[in-house]
Design a protein around this motif. Structure first.
Motif, PDB file in Angstrom:
ATOM      1  N   VAL A 141       0.848  -1.194   0.000  1.00 43.50           N
ATOM      2  CA  VAL A 141       0.000   0.000   0.000  1.00 43.50           C
ATOM      3  C   VAL A 141       0.883   1.244   0.000  1.00 43.50           C
ATOM      4  CG1 VAL A 141      -1.890   1.204   1.153  1.00 43.50           C
ATOM      5  CG2 VAL A 141      -1.683  -1.297   1.367  1.00 43.50           C
ATOM      6  N   PRO A 142       0.808   2.059  -1.053  1.00 42.53           N
ATOM      7  CA  PRO A 142       1.624   3.274  -1.086  1.00 42.53           C
ATOM      8  C   PRO A 142       1.017   4.372  -0.229  1.00 42.53           C
ATOM      9  CG  PRO A 142       0.313   3.113  -3.074  1.00 42.53           C
ATOM     10  CD  PRO A 142       0.049   1.854  -2.289  1.00 42.53           C
ATOM     11  N   PRO A 143       1.810   5.375   0.139  1.00 45.64           N
ATOM     12  CA  PRO A 143       1.283   6.447   0.987  1.00 45.64           C
ATOM     13  C   PRO A 143       0.356   7.403   0.260  1.00 45.64           C
ATOM     14  CG  PRO A 143       3.573   6.879   0.417  1.00 45.64           C
ATOM     15  CD  PRO A 143       3.263   5.506  -0.087  1.00 45.64           C
ATOM     16  N   GLU A 144       0.473   7.495  -1.077  1.00 51.28           N
ATOM     17  CA  GLU A 144      -0.332   8.457  -1.821  1.00 51.28           C
ATOM     18  C   GLU A 144      -1.602   7.790  -2.340  1.00 51.28           C
ATOM     19  OE1 GLU A 144       2.751   7.585  -2.885  1.00 51.28           O
ATOM     20  OE2 GLU A 144       3.963   9.197  -2.019  1.00 51.28           O
ATOM     21  N   ALA A 145      -2.711   8.524  -2.277  1.00 50.11           N
ATOM     22  CA  ALA A 145      -3.995   8.051  -2.787  1.00 50.11           C
ATOM     23  C   ALA A 145      -4.114   8.341  -4.282  1.00 50.11           C
ATOM     24  CB  ALA A 145      -5.141   8.723  -2.038  1.00 50.11           C
TER      25      ALA A 145
ATOM     26  N   MET B 285     -10.055   9.327 -11.342  1.00 51.56           N
ATOM     27  CA  MET B 285      -8.852   9.659 -12.102  1.00 51.56           C
ATOM     28  C   MET B 285      -8.329   8.442 -12.843  1.00 51.56           C
ATOM     29  SD  MET B 285      -5.114  10.946 -10.744  1.00 51.56           S
ATOM     30  CE  MET B 285      -5.771  12.470 -10.063  1.00 51.56           C
ATOM     31  N   ALA B 286      -8.280   7.299 -12.146  1.00 53.20           N
ATOM     32  CA  ALA B 286      -7.757   6.088 -12.761  1.00 53.20           C
ATOM     33  C   ALA B 286      -8.627   5.641 -13.935  1.00 53.20           C
ATOM     34  CB  ALA B 286      -7.655   4.979 -11.715  1.00 53.20           C
ATOM     35  N   ARG B 287      -9.941   5.731 -13.781  1.00 51.52           N
ATOM     36  CA  ARG B 287     -10.837   5.352 -14.887  1.00 51.52           C
ATOM     37  C   ARG B 287     -10.734   6.329 -16.047  1.00 51.52           C
ATOM     38  NH1 ARG B 287     -14.778   1.522 -14.846  1.00 51.52           N
ATOM     39  NH2 ARG B 287     -14.948   0.307 -12.938  1.00 51.52           N
ATOM     40  N   GLY B 288     -10.458   7.580 -15.731  1.00 55.37           N
ATOM     41  CA  GLY B 288     -10.372   8.579 -16.778  1.00 55.37           C
ATOM     42  C   GLY B 288      -9.223   8.366 -17.739  1.00 55.37           C
ATOM     43  N   LEU B 289      -8.246   7.558 -17.342  1.00 53.03           N
ATOM     44  CA  LEU B 289      -7.097   7.281 -18.204  1.00 53.03           C
ATOM     45  C   LEU B 289      -7.361   6.146 -19.184  1.00 53.03           C
ATOM     46  CD1 LEU B 289      -4.267   7.530 -15.523  1.00 53.03           C
ATOM     47  CD2 LEU B 289      -4.732   9.162 -17.364  1.00 53.03           C
TER      48      LEU B 289
ATOM     49  N   LEU C 218      -5.699  -4.809 -20.609  1.00 55.26           N
ATOM     50  CA  LEU C 218      -6.839  -3.922 -20.804  1.00 55.26           C
ATOM     51  C   LEU C 218      -6.761  -2.607 -20.041  1.00 55.26           C
ATOM     52  CD1 LEU C 218     -10.165  -5.990 -20.848  1.00 55.26           C
ATOM     53  CD2 LEU C 218      -8.933  -4.941 -22.753  1.00 55.26           C
ATOM     54  N   HIS C 219      -6.165  -2.593 -18.841  1.00 58.58           N
ATOM     55  CA  HIS C 219      -6.314  -1.386 -18.031  1.00 58.58           C
ATOM     56  C   HIS C 219      -5.061  -0.956 -17.272  1.00 58.58           C
ATOM     57  CE1 HIS C 219      -6.755  -3.508 -14.058  1.00 58.58           C
ATOM     58  NE2 HIS C 219      -7.072  -4.506 -14.861  1.00 58.58           N
ATOM     59  N   GLN C 220      -4.222  -1.882 -16.831  1.00 59.12           N
ATOM     60  CA  GLN C 220      -3.146  -1.498 -15.923  1.00 59.12           C
ATOM     61  C   GLN C 220      -2.146  -0.546 -16.570  1.00 59.12           C
ATOM     62  OE1 GLN C 220      -3.057  -5.238 -12.788  1.00 59.12           O
ATOM     63  NE2 GLN C 220      -1.468  -5.126 -14.330  1.00 59.12           N
ATOM     64  N   GLU C 221      -1.672  -0.867 -17.760  1.00 60.23           N
ATOM     65  CA  GLU C 221      -0.641  -0.040 -18.392  1.00 60.23           C
ATOM     66  C   GLU C 221      -1.162   1.364 -18.705  1.00 60.23           C
ATOM     67  OE1 GLU C 221       3.032   1.045 -19.421  1.00 60.23           O
ATOM     68  OE2 GLU C 221       2.461  -0.890 -18.531  1.00 60.23           O
ATOM     69  N   TYR C 222      -2.440   1.470 -19.043  1.00 56.86           N
ATOM     70  CA  TYR C 222      -3.012   2.784 -19.324  1.00 56.86           C
ATOM     71  C   TYR C 222      -2.996   3.681 -18.083  1.00 56.86           C
ATOM     72  CZ  TYR C 222      -4.812   0.625 -23.627  1.00 56.86           C
ATOM     73  OH  TYR C 222      -4.925  -0.012 -24.828  1.00 56.86           O
ATOM     74  N   ARG C 223      -2.973   3.057 -16.910  1.00 55.73           N
ATOM     75  CA  ARG C 223      -3.022   3.821 -15.666  1.00 55.73           C
ATOM     76  C   ARG C 223      -1.645   4.193 -15.128  1.00 55.73           C
ATOM     77  NH1 ARG C 223      -7.956   0.085 -13.242  1.00 55.73           N
ATOM     78  NH2 ARG C 223      -9.621   1.576 -13.690  1.00 55.73           N
ATOM     79  N   ARG C 224      -0.601   3.820 -15.841  1.00 56.51           N
ATOM     80  CA  ARG C 224       0.756   4.086 -15.362  1.00 56.51           C
ATOM     81  C   ARG C 224       1.000   5.566 -15.048  1.00 56.51           C
ATOM     82  NH1 ARG C 224       5.589   1.187 -15.370  1.00 56.51           N
ATOM     83  NH2 ARG C 224       4.618  -0.495 -16.584  1.00 56.51           N
ATOM     84  N   PRO C 225       0.503   6.518 -15.858  1.00 54.50           N
ATOM     85  CA  PRO C 225       0.779   7.929 -15.526  1.00 54.50           C
ATOM     86  C   PRO C 225       0.278   8.339 -14.145  1.00 54.50           C
ATOM     87  CG  PRO C 225      -0.014   7.749 -17.782  1.00 54.50           C
ATOM     88  CD  PRO C 225      -0.198   6.392 -17.161  1.00 54.50           C
TER      89      PRO C 225
ATOM     90  N   PRO D 197       2.983 -13.502  -9.214  1.00 58.03           N
ATOM     91  CA  PRO D 197       1.710 -13.070  -9.796  1.00 58.03           C
ATOM     92  C   PRO D 197       1.199 -11.800  -9.137  1.00 58.03           C
ATOM     93  CG  PRO D 197       1.366 -14.999  -8.405  1.00 58.03           C
ATOM     94  CD  PRO D 197       2.844 -14.773  -8.466  1.00 58.03           C
ATOM     95  N   ALA D 198       1.667 -10.667  -9.638  1.00 59.99           N
ATOM     96  CA  ALA D 198       1.353  -9.366  -9.053  1.00 59.99           C
ATOM     97  C   ALA D 198       0.456  -8.577  -9.985  1.00 59.99           C
ATOM     98  CB  ALA D 198       2.640  -8.593  -8.776  1.00 59.99           C
ATOM     99  N   ILE D 199      -0.446  -7.793  -9.388  1.00 55.81           N
ATOM    100  CA  ILE D 199      -1.399  -6.990 -10.146  1.00 55.81           C
ATOM    101  C   ILE D 199      -1.656  -5.680  -9.406  1.00 55.81           C
ATOM    102  CG2 ILE D 199      -2.534  -8.898 -11.328  1.00 55.81           C
ATOM    103  CD1 ILE D 199      -4.354  -7.479  -8.387  1.00 55.81           C
ATOM    104  N   VAL D 200      -2.250  -4.721 -10.093  1.00 59.40           N
ATOM    105  CA  VAL D 200      -2.770  -3.528  -9.445  1.00 59.40           C
ATOM    106  C   VAL D 200      -4.111  -3.898  -8.828  1.00 59.40           C
ATOM    107  CG1 VAL D 200      -3.665  -1.197  -9.800  1.00 59.40           C
ATOM    108  CG2 VAL D 200      -1.586  -1.933 -10.979  1.00 59.40           C
ATOM    109  N   SER D 201      -4.297  -3.571  -7.555  1.00 56.60           N
ATOM    110  CA  SER D 201      -5.556  -3.890  -6.869  1.00 56.60           C
ATOM    111  C   SER D 201      -6.613  -2.860  -7.232  1.00 56.60           C
ATOM    112  CB  SER D 201      -5.338  -3.920  -5.358  1.00 56.60           C
ATOM    113  OG  SER D 201      -6.548  -4.231  -4.682  1.00 56.60           O
ATOM    114  N   GLY D 202      -7.681  -3.303  -7.869  1.00 57.83           N
ATOM    115  CA  GLY D 202      -8.740  -2.389  -8.264  1.00 57.83           C
ATOM    116  C   GLY D 202      -8.221  -1.289  -9.158  1.00 57.83           C
ATOM    117  N   ALA D 203      -8.593  -0.058  -8.836  1.00 55.18           N
ATOM    118  CA  ALA D 203      -8.111   1.090  -9.596  1.00 55.18           C
ATOM    119  C   ALA D 203      -6.766   1.595  -9.094  1.00 55.18           C
ATOM    120  CB  ALA D 203      -9.146   2.218  -9.531  1.00 55.18           C
ATOM    121  N   GLY D 204      -6.154   0.852  -8.138  1.00 53.74           N
ATOM    122  CA  GLY D 204      -4.855   1.218  -7.617  1.00 53.74           C
ATOM    123  C   GLY D 204      -4.950   2.311  -6.562  1.00 53.74           C
TER     124      GLY D 204
END
Length: 298
Positions: A178-182, A187-191, A230-237, A255-262
């Motif tokens: 869990v990172p410190p920044e929200a 925002m994540a969906r908008g990407l 489908l979604h993780q790489e688009y959210r990298r920014p 086996p690592a993934i972004v949880s939800g919208a990250g």
């Protein structure tokens, strides 16, 4: 005349991780990290108390998400109480991709139903899921928050929400970083692009199907099954450090993934040997079991 429960009712609701890599807006998993809430009908007014996560910044009035969910459920039940007291003890991180809003919504509709005499007859479990999903806008987090375990969820063309639980091999646990920044879900969906290549959609369909089998009894397939296009790489920014961690872990066949919208990163594991040590500086690593219980009284 509708009557209300005498005294307080209590519920605990688990954190959840949605998408799980390829299962965008369809797959969700309950994790053993629980908010605990208590509510009762009072003579008048609204009292909201919050301890733990969010205690310094969530609204303590009708804008509180649990209260809004309770009001929606009371409307479904055809009654509003004269007054409410709500107490929340929160441990699920907010805006980190661990389903804090879904936990709040599920807690709210569950508490409201329990506060109304005969509420379970008036609003059954399917109705509770439908209401929670309508409030949240999609069912992938609210379904495991309500039902527990691993759930495949979606919406039919007529608008009906569905949720189908599936087995999870008992050898499988998770570590979340869990990172410190929200990062806000909006925002994540908008990407995300409005269209994706057919090959990417086909690849994800196959991986999502494999993930059901992998979680159900073939954990050796989890690394392959959690690949996403489908979604993780688009959210990298919006979360470059999270995607860098996913890349580093996957390069070592974790086996690592972004949880939800990250921006939280989740890694499936049957051992924590060395994995907790991969936590970036300033982040928090938690080993969590898969929670089979969903929303329950405590």
């Amino acid at each position: 005349m509708t009557t209300f429960a005498t005294g307080a009712v209590r519920v605990s609701v688990p954190a959840t991780s949605a998408n799980l890599g390829p299962g965008f807006d369809a797959l969700g998993l309950a994790l053993d990290l629980r908010d605990r809430l208590e509510a009762e009908v009072i003579g008048s007014g609204l009292v909201v108390e919050v301890d733990g996560v969010g205690s310094d910044d969530v609204p303590l009035d009708e804008r509180h998400l649990v209260v809004r969910a309770m009001r929606a459920a009371f409307d479904e039940l055809g009654v509003q109480p004269p007054g409410l007291r709500l107490s929340c003890v929160n441990v699920i991180p907010h805006a980190r991709g661990l389903g804090s809003s879904s936990a709040a919504i599920v807690a709210g509709v569950w508490l409201a139903r329990e506060l109304v005499a005969g509420g379970r007859l008036l609003l059954g479990d399917e109705g509770l899921l439908d209401l929670a999903a309508r409030i949240e806008g999609h069912p992938d987090n609210v379904a495991p928050a309500l039902l527990g375990g691993f759930v495949i969820a979606g919406q039919d063309p007529d608008g009906t929400f569905y949720a189908v639980p599936s087995e999870v091999d008992p050898r499988i646990d998770a570590v979340v970083f869990v990172p410190p920044e929200a990062v806000s879900t909006e925002m994540a969906r908008g990407l995300l692009p409005k269209e994706v290549p057919h090959a990417d959609a086909a690849a994800n369909a196959g991986r999502a199907a494999l993930l059901v089998a992998a979680l159900g009894g073939r954990p050796e397939e989890l690394w392959r099954a959690t690949a996403d296009r489908l979604h993780q790489e688009y959210r990298r920014p919006a979360m470059p450090a999270s995607l860098d961690l996913v890349d580093a872990l996957r390069a070592d066949r974790v086996p690592a993934i972004v949880s939800g919208a990250g921006p939280t990163v989740l890694a499936f594991t049957d051992t924590t040997d060395g994995l907790l040590a991969r936590c970036p500086e300033g982040w928090t690593a938690l080993q969590l079991g898969i929670d089979s219980r969903g929303a329950v009284a405590w």
